[in-house]
Design an enzyme around this catalytic site. Structure first.
Site, short mmCIF file in Angstrom:
data_model
loop_
_atom_site.label_atom_id
_atom_site.label_comp_id
_atom_site.label_asym_id
_atom_site.label_seq_id
_atom_site.Cartn_x
_atom_site.Cartn_y
_atom_site.Cartn_z
N HIS A 173 0.93 -1.15 0.07
CA HIS A 173 0.04 0.05 0.13
C HIS A 173 0.86 1.38 0.13
O HIS A 173 0.39 2.38 -0.15
CB HIS A 173 -1.05 -0.05 1.29
CG HIS A 173 -2.01 -1.23 1.16
ND1 HIS A 173 -2.92 -0.99 0.06
CD2 HIS A 173 -2.44 -2.14 2.11
CE1 HIS A 173 -3.61 -2.05 0.14
NE2 HIS A 173 -3.41 -2.75 1.57
N GLU A 214 -5.41 -11.68 8.11
CA GLU A 214 -6.31 -10.65 8.23
C GLU A 214 -7.36 -10.71 7.42
O GLU A 214 -8.15 -9.86 7.07
CB GLU A 214 -5.39 -9.48 7.47
CG GLU A 214 -4.91 -9.77 6.04
CD GLU A 214 -3.79 -8.72 5.34
OE1 GLU A 214 -4.08 -7.58 5.75
OE2 GLU A 214 -3.33 -9.00 4.43
N ASP A 259 -8.04 -4.82 7.38
CA ASP A 259 -8.61 -5.72 6.87
C ASP A 259 -9.23 -6.99 7.66
O ASP A 259 -10.21 -7.57 7.04
CB ASP A 259 -7.37 -6.62 5.89
CG ASP A 259 -7.34 -5.60 4.62
OD1 ASP A 259 -8.31 -5.29 3.81
OD2 ASP A 259 -6.24 -5.35 4.15
#
Length: 253
Positions: free
Chosen positions: A45, A149, A175
């Site tokens: 990310h 996650e 998540d």
């Protein structure tokens, strides 16, 4: 080189991890001088590509030789895993590992034969081997860390941890909550999520492994250490910069 984070965790200590979203060797150099035990380049990310990741590893090395360079790869894919290891990562955090088969594939990509299938060619990291060629110690020093996650990963937690070569797990709270129908955020207090954390901590401790977690604040990271997490990450470089700037602007106004 020896992996100082792995040594600290084996000694029962907790380590504080930095996180690099900014694609800058200078930013990495600054972060590495702030007191972190490890600094992780975020290729999932963060605004990072392979070349910026290499520059960040160089910045970390230039700043401190006792800070462990790590990476979060964009996906469980052997090509990029091999490249970031050759570039200097001593820990691989891999997102969305949901099954023991996916965990085994991660180990295979991270380890040299006979424990795995990583191709030989440590173009940068090979220059920093101590006590013999890098290949002789890489399998022992590199941390292999799947992210837990999702609801599926939680259901498969024991099977994932039982995969040979897994050193620990890393919790992605945003998540994880998302997977359970909650708002994605970091510092969670929902009883259902805290019960999952407890399950993870007990399962890893039983096997001599560790659990890590991403945190939005230092205060929550301290709480996480108290719960038993041994690797705690503080936000990321861009987030810390924004928080610091906003605080000083507010003081000035």
């Amino acid at each position: 080189m020896a992996n100082a984070v792995k040594q600290a965790i084996k000694a029962g200590k907790s380590v504080v991890n930095g996180w690099l979203a900014i694609p800058s060797g200078f930013s990495a150099e600054v972060m590495a001088q702030c007191g972190f035990d490890s600094v992780t380049v975020d290729m999932q990310h963060g605004v990072q590509d392979y070349l910026s990741a290499v520059a960040c590893f160089q910045g970390i090395s230039a700043a401190r030789n006792d800070v462990t360079p790590m990476v979060r790869v964009p996906w469980n894919e052997p090509g990029i895993i091999g490249k970031v290891l050759d570039a200097g990562a001593y820990g691989v955090i891999c997102p969305m590992v949901n099954t023991p088969e996916e965990a085994a594939a991660l180990v295979y990509s991270c380890r040299y034969p006979p424990q795995g299938g990583r191709s030989n060619g440590p173009i940068r990291v090979g220059m920093y081997g101590e006590g013999g060629p890098y290949q002789e110690t890489a399998n022992q020093e590199i941390l292999v860390i799947p992210m837990i996650e999702t609801r599926q990963a939680v259901a498969n937690l024991d099977a994932i941890l039982d995969v040979p070569g897994i050193d620990g797990i890393y919790v992605g709270p945003s998540d994880l909550g998302f997977s359970y129908g909650m708002v994605p955020k970091l510092d969670r207090e929902e009883p259902e999520i805290l019960e999952i954390y407890d399950k993870m901590l007990k399962a890893t401790k039983k096997r001599g492994q560790f659990a890590g977690i991403h945190n939005g604040t230092g205060a929550y990271a301290k709480k996480a250490i108290g719960l038993g997490f041994q690797l705690v990450t503080l936000a990321n470089d861009s987030g810390l910069m924004m928080m610091g700037a906003k605080a000083q602007i507010a003081a000035a106004r």
